[in-house]
Design a protein around this motif. Structure first.
Motif, PDB file in Angstrom:
ATOM      1  N   ILE A  98       0.990  -1.097   0.195  1.00  0.00           N
ATOM      2  CA  ILE A  98       0.022   0.019   0.130  1.00  0.00           C
ATOM      3  C   ILE A  98       0.852   1.101   0.134  1.00  0.00           C
ATOM      4  O   ILE A  98       1.353   1.419   1.092  1.00  0.00           O
ATOM      5  N   GLU A  99       0.882   1.818  -1.320  1.00  0.00           N
ATOM      6  CA  GLU A  99       2.046   3.022  -1.365  1.00  0.00           C
ATOM      7  C   GLU A  99       1.711   4.176  -0.684  1.00  0.00           C
ATOM      8  O   GLU A  99       2.516   4.726   0.047  1.00  0.00           O
ATOM      9  N   LYS A 100       0.474   4.580  -0.514  1.00  0.00           N
ATOM     10  CA  LYS A 100      -0.083   5.649  -0.180  1.00  0.00           C
ATOM     11  C   LYS A 100      -0.672   5.399   1.183  1.00  0.00           C
ATOM     12  O   LYS A 100      -1.938   4.909   1.110  1.00  0.00           O
ATOM     13  N   GLN A 101      -0.103   6.021   2.364  1.00  0.00           N
ATOM     14  CA  GLN A 101      -0.812   5.830   3.646  1.00  0.00           C
ATOM     15  C   GLN A 101      -2.031   6.373   3.840  1.00  0.00           C
ATOM     16  O   GLN A 101      -2.801   6.176   4.604  1.00  0.00           O
ATOM     17  N   LYS A 102      -2.232   7.566   2.903  1.00  0.00           N
ATOM     18  CA  LYS A 102      -3.536   8.169   2.971  1.00  0.00           C
ATOM     19  C   LYS A 102      -4.739   7.705   2.339  1.00  0.00           C
ATOM     20  O   LYS A 102      -5.837   8.199   2.147  1.00  0.00           O
ATOM     21  N   THR A 103      -4.606   6.478   1.611  1.00  0.00           N
ATOM     22  CA  THR A 103      -5.633   5.883   0.813  1.00  0.00           C
ATOM     23  C   THR A 103      -6.658   5.435   1.848  1.00  0.00           C
ATOM     24  O   THR A 103      -6.453   4.674   3.072  1.00  0.00           O
ATOM     25  N   LYS A 104      -7.903   5.702   1.508  1.00  0.00           N
ATOM     26  CA  LYS A 104      -8.972   5.151   2.493  1.00  0.00           C
ATOM     27  C   LYS A 104      -9.173   3.675   2.429  1.00  0.00           C
ATOM     28  O   LYS A 104      -8.885   2.924   1.345  1.00  0.00           O
ATOM     29  N   VAL A 105      -9.619   3.348   3.478  1.00  0.00           N
ATOM     30  CA  VAL A 105      -9.621   1.873   3.658  1.00  0.00           C
ATOM     31  C   VAL A 105     -10.730   1.457   2.484  1.00  0.00           C
ATOM     32  O   VAL A 105     -10.235   0.543   1.908  1.00  0.00           O
ATOM     33  N   LYS A 106     -11.617   2.029   2.392  1.00  0.00           N
ATOM     34  CA  LYS A 106     -12.527   1.627   1.223  1.00  0.00           C
ATOM     35  C   LYS A 106     -12.095   1.607  -0.037  1.00  0.00           C
ATOM     36  O   LYS A 106     -12.634   0.639  -0.901  1.00  0.00           O
ATOM     37  N   ASP A 107     -10.918   2.333  -0.277  1.00  0.00           N
ATOM     38  CA  ASP A 107     -10.435   2.339  -1.789  1.00  0.00           C
ATOM     39  C   ASP A 107      -9.249   1.498  -1.826  1.00  0.00           C
ATOM     40  O   ASP A 107      -8.673   1.179  -2.930  1.00  0.00           O
TER      41      ASP A 107
END
Ligand SMILES: Cc1cc2nc3c(=O)[nH]c(=O)nc-3n(C[C@H](O)[C@H](O)[C@H](O)COP(=O)(O)OP(=O)(O)OC[C@H]3O[C@@H](n4cnc5c(N)ncnc54)[C@H](O)[C@@H]3O)c2cc1C
Length: 405
Positions: A307-316
């Motif tokens: 998961i490269e982007k830590q700010k990705t929302k869980v639902k995404d």
């Protein structure tokens, strides 16, 4: 018949008890110690508190249960406590049976042993490094570095292993055993920090927390321990890891692939974790982990989950990413690439071959009148008072048997 002259090479835990017991049996006893004083290693044990036995010790806490069985039944932890209690030590039993002097000072153990040695009139030759030994007819010839040669009827080798050589035990005892024809099982460090192969050590360095740590070999759990773990820039340590280190190092040194598996959320079920993510689906994934695992694990575990982007929302997150993340929370594996050195180890695995020693007496099966005690033998135990207990038990047996006419 006259009582024998018993010489003991090494004034550490096992040698001191062997000396006291042999002298109480009426033998003439001399300890030969390379340091200026005896018991140096005892002072550093148990973080300076000396975990001198374990009230729950049993034979399966050692690498060779059969061999220690007799010694541990004759001179068991209760006997060790009463031996030391007679010398003045009040036992304080803590969690998991770990036993310390109530004074919480390792020096108390050395002080009472020294007092008894002086009271009994046991000779101590300090600053005396033994460089070789020979047996001629019925007598042993002990050669010291300064040129002295001492003759002995009986010889007890109590030189310890190779761990923390600044205390005097640097493995020179193995050469003495070899002088007398004994075979040495290759020594390696045990109860020692493990080196890991991981790109995340820099992120993880300094994290200390309770976890379950398991040793994985051929995809099977071969040992499981729980307690504190501590990451460093080299790998991992903490009481849990020390307990795993013997088997880990043994396999690694034999060319096997071994892994440490960390279970970060051992208190939770997979269902708990899944429903937590379900509830936090609108949160950024890094935020969703806060409160469940130590914050400092987050960037590493997300990277490992791809998961490269830590700010990705869980639902995404893709199903694959979320599954991987949950898998890692329960099973994060790190390849082991060896251990720290003997100087970082509490104990030495390997040593004088047990096939050549009588487990009832500690006498050599190859050389009459020769005895081995303590860590110089191929015996090592878990962390928690077991190794000193073995020093006392084996010291007792050799003390009794070396003093016989
Ligand atoms: C940091 C640390 C903490 C530990 N904590 C614990 C604990 O809390 N509980 C526990 O059960 N175990 C603990 N251990 C392990 C325990 O200390 C050892 O297993 C135990 O001391 C072994 O006793 P020994 O008599 O065999 O050897 P040692 O105690 O090592 O004594 C060997 C002696 O022989 C002398 N010697 C060696 N070679 C020669 C020579 N050629 N000539 C003359 N003298 C020689 C040495 O100077 C030394 O005094 C710890 C070990 C370390 C390093």
């Amino acid at each position: 018949m006259k009582k024998p002259n018993v010489y003991i090479i090494g004034g550490g835990a096992s040698g001191l008890v062997a000396a006291i017991i042999a002298k109480r049996q009426g033998a003439n006893v001399t300890i030969i110690e390379r340091n200026s004083r005896i018991g140096k290693k005892i002072l550093v044990t148990g973080n300076g508190r000396c975990n001198y036995t374990n009230s729950l010790a049993n034979i399966y806490d050692y690498n060779n249960p059969d061999f220690v069985s007799y010694g541990l039944s004759v001179f068991n932890p209760q006997r060790a406590m009463s031996f030391f209690s007679d010398l003045g030590i009040v036992p304080k039993i803590e969690n998991e049976g770990k036993t310390y002097p109530l004074s919480e000072q390792a020096s108390s153990i050395v002080d009472v042993l020294l007092y008894e040695i002086n009271r009994l009139g046991i000779d101590v030759l300090s600053d005396s490094l033994v460089t070789s030994v020979l047996k001629r007819n019925k007598e042993f010839n002990i050669y010291l570095e300064d040129g002295r040669v001492i003759d002995a009827d009986r010889l007890i080798i109590a030189t310890g292993g190779k761990a923390l050589s600044s205390t005097g035990s640097d493995g020179s005892g193995y050469d003495l055993a070899k002088d007398l024809g004994h075979n040495i099982v290759t020594p390696f460090p045990s109860l020692v920090k493990l080196k890991l192969d991981s790109p995340y050590l820099k992120h993880l360095q300094g994290i200390k927390m309770p976890a379950i740590a398991e040793l994985i070999h051929k995809d099977k759990v071969i040992q499981s321990e729980s307690g504190d773990i501590l990451f460093g820039n080299y790998g991992i340590s903490g009481p849990t890891i020390l307990q795993l280190s013997r088997k880990a190092n043994d396999l690694f040194l034999n060319g096997e692939k071994v892994y440490i598996k960390i279970i970060l959320v051992s208190q939770m079920t997979r269902k708990d974790v899944e429903s937590r993510f379900e509830k936090s689906k609108d949160k950024a994934v890094d935020q969703s982990l806060i409160g469940m695992i130590n914050k400092r694990y987050i960037s590493a575990i997300l990277k490992e989950s791809k998961i490269e982007k830590q700010k990705t929302k869980v639902k995404d997150l893709s199903d694959k990413q979320l599954k991987k993340l949950i898998d890692l929370l329960f099973d994060w594996r790190f390849p082991i690439r060896g251990s720290k050195s003997f100087n970082d180890a509490q104990v030495t695995a390997g040593g004088v071959d047990l096939n050549e020693i009588d487990d009832q007496t500690m006498e050599s099966k190859l050389v009459k009148g020769l005895f081995f005690v303590g860590e110089v033998m191929d015996i090592d135990g878990r962390c928690g008072g077991y190794n000193l207990q073995w020093a006392w038990s084996s010291g007792y047996l050799a003390g009794i048997n070396s003093s016989k006419e």
